[in-house]
Write a protein that holds these residues in place. Sequence first.
Motif, PDB file in Angstrom:
ATOM      1  N   ALA A  30       0.840  -1.197   0.000  1.00 53.76           N
ATOM      2  CA  ALA A  30       0.000   0.000   0.000  1.00 53.76           C
ATOM      3  C   ALA A  30       0.874   1.247   0.000  1.00 53.76           C
ATOM      4  O   ALA A  30       1.990   1.250   0.523  1.00 53.76           O
ATOM      5  N   GLU A  31       0.345   2.314  -0.588  1.00 56.17           N
ATOM      6  CA  GLU A  31       1.068   3.581  -0.600  1.00 56.17           C
ATOM      7  C   GLU A  31       1.142   4.154   0.805  1.00 56.17           C
ATOM      8  O   GLU A  31       0.128   4.294   1.489  1.00 56.17           O
ATOM      9  N   ALA A  32       2.363   4.522   1.224  1.00 56.38           N
ATOM     10  CA  ALA A  32       2.567   5.065   2.564  1.00 56.38           C
ATOM     11  C   ALA A  32       2.604   6.581   2.576  1.00 56.38           C
ATOM     12  O   ALA A  32       2.242   7.203   3.583  1.00 56.38           O
ATOM     13  N   ALA A  33       3.066   7.193   1.481  1.00 49.93           N
ATOM     14  CA  ALA A  33       3.176   8.651   1.446  1.00 49.93           C
ATOM     15  C   ALA A  33       3.390   9.110   0.017  1.00 49.93           C
ATOM     16  O   ALA A  33       3.789   8.332  -0.856  1.00 49.93           O
ATOM     17  N   ARG A  34       3.129  10.398  -0.210  1.00 48.45           N
ATOM     18  CA  ARG A  34       3.440  11.067  -1.471  1.00 48.45           C
ATOM     19  C   ARG A  34       4.466  12.163  -1.200  1.00 48.45           C
ATOM     20  O   ARG A  34       4.365  12.895  -0.219  1.00 48.45           O
ATOM     21  N   LEU A  35       5.464  12.262  -2.068  1.00 52.81           N
ATOM     22  CA  LEU A  35       6.487  13.286  -1.967  1.00 52.81           C
ATOM     23  C   LEU A  35       6.308  14.267  -3.115  1.00 52.81           C
ATOM     24  O   LEU A  35       6.182  13.865  -4.274  1.00 52.81           O
ATOM     25  N   LEU A  36       6.326  15.559  -2.801  1.00 56.77           N
ATOM     26  CA  LEU A  36       6.024  16.602  -3.783  1.00 56.77           C
ATOM     27  C   LEU A  36       7.286  17.381  -4.140  1.00 56.77           C
ATOM     28  O   LEU A  36       8.032  17.808  -3.253  1.00 56.77           O
ATOM     29  N   PRO A  37       7.534  17.597  -5.439  1.00 57.52           N
ATOM     30  CA  PRO A  37       8.722  18.352  -5.837  1.00 57.52           C
ATOM     31  C   PRO A  37       8.537  19.850  -5.635  1.00 57.52           C
ATOM     32  O   PRO A  37       7.406  20.349  -5.539  1.00 57.52           O
TER      33      PRO A  37
END
Length: 231
Positions: A30-37
């Motif tokens: 499962a996706e744990a986090a999103r990182l944004l540029p």
Amino acid sequence: GAPPLPPLVALPSEDATEVSLVDLRQQPAAEAARLLPIATRERAGMLMCLHFLGEHDLLAGWEDGTLQRFDLRAPGRAVGCAPLHSEPLLCVDAGPRAKAAVTGAADCHLCVVPLQAAAAAGAAFGEPSRAPIPPTNEGSGSGGIAAVRVRPDGKIAASGGWDRRVRLWQWRRMKPLAILRHHTATVNAVDFSACSSWLASGSADQTVALWEELYSAASGAGGERTNAQRG
């Protein structure tokens, strides 16, 4: 200290504009986090490459030519952004002890950028240095860099390019040492053995070449070699 992070895989999001961290402990994963540029122009564009520096540190190369750094203990926006290239940043690797990173791009340059020990906002990177790829007599596809790797002993780096060549460099100073010619299409991947004695290169020509005695090849004057074991 901070608790250990779960085993994570970093990959592009569905539209390739963010980094998705996937927790492998979950079944299914499962996706744990999103990182944004950090957008340096209108937007950073597509995510092109990723490299873990350690359990808590991640580097990402973007279509706008920036190298961005993320602290996985506080996922969210990037903690540092270095505008290194004028074209998409296609590949990244880091040297021993993660003191510097090397990047390659479509703009025919390699960049070496120091990595600050504390990836605080605005202070994640030092001043970069650049090494141009010499022009070749290829009719097309000259100069772009598709792959980079630093040898485990920290003495040599290798790059693979659109010009079908593997190039060896003195690490950190990025002094050209040798050119390895074997492939008939873009070199998409390069990697060293753990003992630093062998280099493998993979190409769009659907072959893998295995190079040996690289230290002696790179310790002399610059030149081109063509001998390799082919698979």
